[in-house]
Scaffold this motif. Structure first.
Motif, short mmCIF file in Angstrom:
data_model
loop_
_atom_site.label_atom_id
_atom_site.label_comp_id
_atom_site.label_asym_id
_atom_site.label_seq_id
_atom_site.Cartn_x
_atom_site.Cartn_y
_atom_site.Cartn_z
N UNK A 207 23.41 46.14 66.18
CA UNK A 207 22.95 46.13 64.79
C UNK A 207 24.11 45.77 63.87
N UNK A 208 23.77 45.50 62.63
CA UNK A 208 24.79 45.10 61.65
C UNK A 208 25.92 46.12 61.58
N UNK A 209 25.59 47.42 61.63
CA UNK A 209 26.64 48.43 61.51
C UNK A 209 27.46 48.56 62.79
N UNK A 210 26.94 48.08 63.94
CA UNK A 210 27.70 48.09 65.19
C UNK A 210 28.65 46.91 65.27
N UNK A 211 28.30 45.82 64.60
CA UNK A 211 28.97 44.54 64.78
C UNK A 211 30.36 44.47 64.14
N UNK A 212 30.61 45.28 63.16
CA UNK A 212 31.90 45.15 62.50
C UNK A 212 32.13 46.31 61.56
N UNK A 213 32.87 46.03 60.51
CA UNK A 213 33.15 47.09 59.54
C UNK A 213 31.84 47.65 58.98
N UNK A 214 31.92 48.88 58.56
CA UNK A 214 30.72 49.52 58.02
C UNK A 214 30.13 48.67 56.90
N UNK A 215 28.83 48.47 56.99
CA UNK A 215 28.12 47.67 56.01
C UNK A 215 27.20 48.60 55.23
N UNK A 216 27.25 48.50 53.92
CA UNK A 216 26.37 49.31 53.09
C UNK A 216 25.01 48.62 53.01
N UNK A 217 24.01 49.23 53.64
CA UNK A 217 22.67 48.67 53.64
C UNK A 217 21.74 49.57 52.85
N UNK A 218 20.86 48.97 52.09
CA UNK A 218 19.91 49.77 51.31
C UNK A 218 18.91 50.44 52.26
N UNK A 219 18.33 51.55 51.84
CA UNK A 219 17.34 52.23 52.70
C UNK A 219 16.15 51.32 53.03
N UNK A 220 15.77 50.45 52.08
CA UNK A 220 14.66 49.54 52.32
C UNK A 220 15.00 48.52 53.40
N UNK A 221 16.24 48.09 53.40
CA UNK A 221 16.66 47.07 54.36
C UNK A 221 16.90 47.68 55.73
N UNK A 222 17.50 48.85 55.76
CA UNK A 222 17.78 49.50 57.04
C UNK A 222 18.87 48.77 57.81
N UNK A 223 19.19 49.28 58.97
CA UNK A 223 20.22 48.70 59.82
C UNK A 223 19.55 47.73 60.79
N UNK A 224 19.56 46.46 60.45
CA UNK A 224 18.84 45.46 61.23
C UNK A 224 19.67 44.93 62.39
N UNK A 225 19.00 44.29 63.34
CA UNK A 225 19.69 43.69 64.48
C UNK A 225 20.43 42.42 64.07
N UNK A 226 21.52 42.17 64.76
CA UNK A 226 22.22 40.89 64.62
C UNK A 226 21.54 39.89 65.56
N UNK A 227 21.94 38.64 65.50
CA UNK A 227 21.40 37.65 66.43
C UNK A 227 21.67 38.08 67.88
N UNK A 228 22.87 38.61 68.14
CA UNK A 228 23.18 39.11 69.48
C UNK A 228 22.24 40.26 69.84
N UNK A 229 21.94 41.13 68.90
CA UNK A 229 21.03 42.24 69.15
C UNK A 229 19.64 41.76 69.56
N UNK A 230 19.15 40.72 68.90
CA UNK A 230 17.85 40.15 69.27
C UNK A 230 17.91 39.58 70.69
N UNK A 231 19.00 38.90 71.01
CA UNK A 231 19.17 38.34 72.37
C UNK A 231 19.20 39.47 73.41
N UNK A 232 19.91 40.55 73.10
CA UNK A 232 19.99 41.68 74.02
C UNK A 232 18.61 42.29 74.26
#
Length: 67
Positions: free
Chosen positions: A11-36
């Motif tokens: 997910x975005x928060x696993x991929x690198x530095x902490x990312x501030x995501x809005x509650x509506x957006x949530x912690x979404x998958x990265x392209x690698x996450x979709x492939x996994x």
């Protein structure tokens, strides 16, 4: 009964530095996450998985939607 645990894809928060995501957006998958997530699906089928349960988090729901 056999229980198989699968963690969500990267997910975005696993991929690198902490990312501030809005509650509506949530912690979404990265392209690698979709492939996994796509890569694990055939393995679960081969293991005889018949039911899928996922948590409410966006990353978990996105992973489950692919599987």
């Amino acid at each position: 009964m056999k229980v198989i645990f699968v963690r969500h894809g990267e997910s975005e928060s696993n991929a690198g530095p902490k990312v501030a995501l809005s509650p509506e957006e949530g912690d979404r998958l990265t392209e690698l996450g979709w492939e996994q997530a796509r890569a694990v699906a055939p393995h679960l089928r081969d293991l005889g998985a018949t039911r899928l349960l996922a948590g409410p988090q966006r990353r978990a729901q996105e992973t489950a939607s692919v599987i």
